[in-house]
Structures are given as structure tokens and as C-alpha cells.
Scaffold this motif. Sequence first.
Motif, short mmCIF file in Angstrom:
data_model
loop_
_atom_site.label_atom_id
_atom_site.label_comp_id
_atom_site.label_asym_id
_atom_site.label_seq_id
_atom_site.Cartn_x
_atom_site.Cartn_y
_atom_site.Cartn_z
N GLY A 60 71.79 -32.69 -24.23
CA GLY A 60 72.64 -31.96 -23.30
C GLY A 60 72.97 -32.74 -22.05
N ALA A 61 72.58 -32.21 -20.89
CA ALA A 61 72.82 -32.85 -19.61
C ALA A 61 71.70 -32.47 -18.65
CB ALA A 61 74.18 -32.46 -19.04
N SER A 62 71.35 -33.38 -17.78
CA SER A 62 70.29 -33.11 -16.81
C SER A 62 70.52 -33.93 -15.56
CB SER A 62 68.91 -33.41 -17.40
OG SER A 62 68.85 -34.75 -17.87
N ALA A 63 69.97 -33.43 -14.45
CA ALA A 63 70.08 -34.14 -13.17
C ALA A 63 69.00 -33.62 -12.24
CB ALA A 63 71.46 -33.94 -12.54
N ILE A 64 68.55 -34.48 -11.34
CA ILE A 64 67.65 -34.05 -10.27
C ILE A 64 68.15 -34.63 -8.96
CG2 ILE A 64 65.61 -33.78 -11.73
CD1 ILE A 64 64.65 -36.50 -10.75
N ILE A 91 69.20 -38.13 -7.61
CA ILE A 91 68.20 -39.17 -7.85
C ILE A 91 68.46 -39.82 -9.21
CG2 ILE A 91 65.74 -39.64 -8.14
CD1 ILE A 91 65.16 -37.16 -6.47
N ALA A 92 68.78 -38.98 -10.20
CA ALA A 92 69.04 -39.49 -11.54
C ALA A 92 69.82 -38.44 -12.33
CB ALA A 92 67.73 -39.81 -12.26
N VAL A 93 70.59 -38.90 -13.30
CA VAL A 93 71.31 -38.02 -14.22
C VAL A 93 71.15 -38.58 -15.63
CG1 VAL A 93 73.01 -37.29 -12.51
CG2 VAL A 93 73.47 -39.31 -13.90
N ALA A 94 71.31 -37.70 -16.62
CA ALA A 94 71.22 -38.13 -18.01
C ALA A 94 72.08 -37.21 -18.86
CB ALA A 94 69.77 -38.12 -18.49
N GLY A 95 72.39 -37.68 -20.06
CA GLY A 95 73.22 -36.88 -20.95
C GLY A 95 74.68 -36.96 -20.58
N THR A 96 75.43 -35.97 -21.00
CA THR A 96 76.86 -35.96 -20.74
C THR A 96 77.17 -35.59 -19.30
OG1 THR A 96 78.98 -35.00 -21.42
CG2 THR A 96 77.07 -33.55 -21.49
N ALA A 97 78.26 -36.15 -18.78
CA ALA A 97 78.72 -35.81 -17.43
C ALA A 97 79.70 -34.64 -17.47
CB ALA A 97 79.37 -37.02 -16.78
N GLU A 98 80.05 -34.17 -18.66
CA GLU A 98 81.01 -33.07 -18.78
C GLU A 98 80.35 -31.73 -18.45
OE1 GLU A 98 82.58 -33.18 -22.70
OE2 GLU A 98 83.54 -35.14 -22.46
N ALA A 99 81.18 -30.77 -18.08
CA ALA A 99 80.70 -29.42 -17.83
C ALA A 99 80.32 -28.76 -19.15
CB ALA A 99 81.76 -28.59 -17.11
#
Length: 429
Positions: A60-64, A91-99
Motif C-alpha cells: 500500500g502506502a505509508s509515511a511518518i 521522515i520517510a515514505v514508502a509504497g505508492t505516492a498515489e491517493a
Amino acid sequence: MSSFRPGRLVGILVGTVVILGFGVYGPATLLGPLPPVTAFTVTPAATATAPTPPVLPANGASAITVLAATTSDASGTTSTRAEGSQPSAPIAVAGTAEALPLASIAKVVTALVVLDAKPIVAGESGPIVTLTAADFQSYLDYDKAGARSVAVFADEQWAELELLQALLLGSSNNHADTVARWAFGSVDAYVVAANAWLSDNGLTGTSVVDATGLHDASAGTATDLAHLAGLAATDPIVSSMLASPATALANRRGVQNTTSYLPEEGITGVSRSYTDAAGVCFLFTATVSDGASSFTFSGAFIGEPTYDALTADLTALMASARAGVGPLPVLAAGDAYATFESAWGDEASAVVGVSRTRYAWQATTPEAATVELKDFATARTGANVGQVRLTVAGEKLSAALKLDQGIADPGPGWRLLHPIVMITALLDQ
């Protein structure tokens, strides 16, 4: 009768030139400005700890993002930094950048938008709302569909705080519609207000078409939703709800707290939900502390395939947080960021005067420092000769640069013996 003597005239002219020359040369060299020192920027030895990136899921997508940090130094001084109302770099993101579909995270938006329109004074419960037949019908519809709901009846009276507790803690779909209608007249009017609120708060990658998040078109980016978690956690009413979940609402009606998840890991849940389109979605904050200092971040995991996956991914994240968060010697006293050399041979360095340490997560290699230096010719030891700026763990920091040893006037002998340098300095000024 005197006769014309050319030699005497030449002597007079030479004498005049010499006298005039000394009249200009002396003041120009002895009293004129000295040439400024030549500066060279240097890079000090690395003082920051090696980067320890957050472990985020590929699903999916994640961010902190940073929420707040409190640092206590050796002198006992405590400083606290908190994220502003507009989103900062994560601080960091992962997965898709899409909504992606955001499930019941949409109810967090509902709560914050309603509180913005109908604020509650801290310690109070807000206005009393009399429920309508439409509110009762919403309950019946969601209950029949098997969606989360909390029972209500027409003509019941609920305080606004109780409605929000059922909405956030119980993830009640019928309460989402109820507070939307109560605050804005209709769900459609609420949707317009909610999207305007999202835009005003910089969450431009997120939009909603309902108050519940059951519609797949209510979607958001992980970066936006991590910031949304921070907005919820710092709202006094919402944070109080999360800290002290209600066990009973109007007419002693019970509510199951759906937000709490892995508190033993230092995690405070803000929203936890699942839909077929969204998968498992979790909004949260988490804190790492060494007793004297603490670091809190907010996060969003959306599109997780199962709750087991969510558990494993959150556990891995918190293990990386405990490894990565700590005191960072960002700007160490004595570190040189520039050296100076005068035309007469004196040398000195521009060094950090006072150490700057931050309790933070060094997730990436720090950016190169920006150094600004003052023009000067002479200065005493400890004089402020510039400033160094850099960004560490998402925070912009700066420190004054001090001269580690003085650069003094070279004296009249050097001045008189270097007329070109001195006159050039005078002309440049």
C-alpha cells in the motif's frame, strides 16, 4: 642679478613631489583600512550518527512525520519542538505516492472539520444535540448492511462530545452522518466544507466524498494522512478522547474502542479500520524516550493486506525507531566551518561556539551546511564572524561561528612596506 639655474628647479620639483608623496603615502598606509582576510569554507569531520532509516512496509502506502521532540541537555534545560499546522517534509515514505481509499480515516477528517465549525471548550461536553428520525434511519441502514454503528433513537439527546466519541472511538458510521448533518445541514454541505478544510491545511492530495470513508472515492496520500494523524493528536478534544476512551455514552450505551493497537510498543492509535477497497488502514502516533528526552512521530499505514501484516510492520517500524532515535551532536562546539588568512600571515578559523544537540531520528544523511561569513580585516578571539545553517532530521538549525584566535593589526612597519596592498584596500573601500 640672479641667473636661472635648471638644477635648482629640478631639485625643488623633486622635493615637492617627495613631500607631497609622503603626505599622501604616510596617511594612506598608516591610517588607511587594511585588506580583508581571505576566507575558505571547510567541512568538519562528521559528527552526526550514521543514518538509520525507518523500516516501512512495501504494501500500500505509508509515511511518518515528526510530531514533537523534547530534549533535555546536561544543564537541565529542556526544549520542545512541534510540527506546525502545515505539513512538513516526512521522515520517510514508502509504497505508492498515489491517493488510496482511506476507510474510516475519513471519520478523523469528519471529527476535525466538525470541531472546527462547532468547537468544544476543553473540559466541557459541548452543546446538546437532539437526534432526528433521519439519524435513527441511518443507524438502521448501517446496522442492516453490517457496517460499524452505534445504536441511537429518534429524539435522544447526545452531547457533541458523546457524538464524537461514538464517531472516533466506536468508528460509528451513523454518527459520522449525524454530526455532518448537525454541523452543516447535510452530508453534501459537509463534503464541501471538508474538502475546503483539507486544502486549507495543506492536505491537497486528499479528498472526501462522504463522512464515513465507506465510499472508495474518499482517498488520501500517506504523507497527507500522517500529517492528519498529527493534527488529530494535537487537537485538545481529540487527544483527550484518545487518552481517556469513553466506556459509555448517552443512556449508558457502551462503545468499543477501535483505535487502540499495540500500546505496548509506544503506539497510540487514532483510527483503525478495514474495507475491501482500502484494506487495513491505521492512523497513529508513536513515542520513543530515553527518560530525559522524547521523540514523537505521527504515521499512516494504508492498504495493508491483513491485521497480521499490520502488526508485523508496526513492530518492525518501532524496532527501527528505537535504533534510530537518539541524541544527535548536530553542531559540535569547536567544529570549524571556515578558515581565514590575512595578507600579513595571520591565520584563524570560524568555529561553532556552542554545541547544538537534538533528540531526533537521523533517517538520512544530513544536507551540506550553508555558511555565511562576515567581511573583516581584524577581529578579537571569540568575535562573531558568521553563521552556519543546516537541516537535520527535518529541522532547520543554525549556530553562530566564532573566531578561534584573534587577527590583529600588523603594525606600522608592515603597512609602510606594503603600499600597493594598502592603497588598493583604500581604493576598494
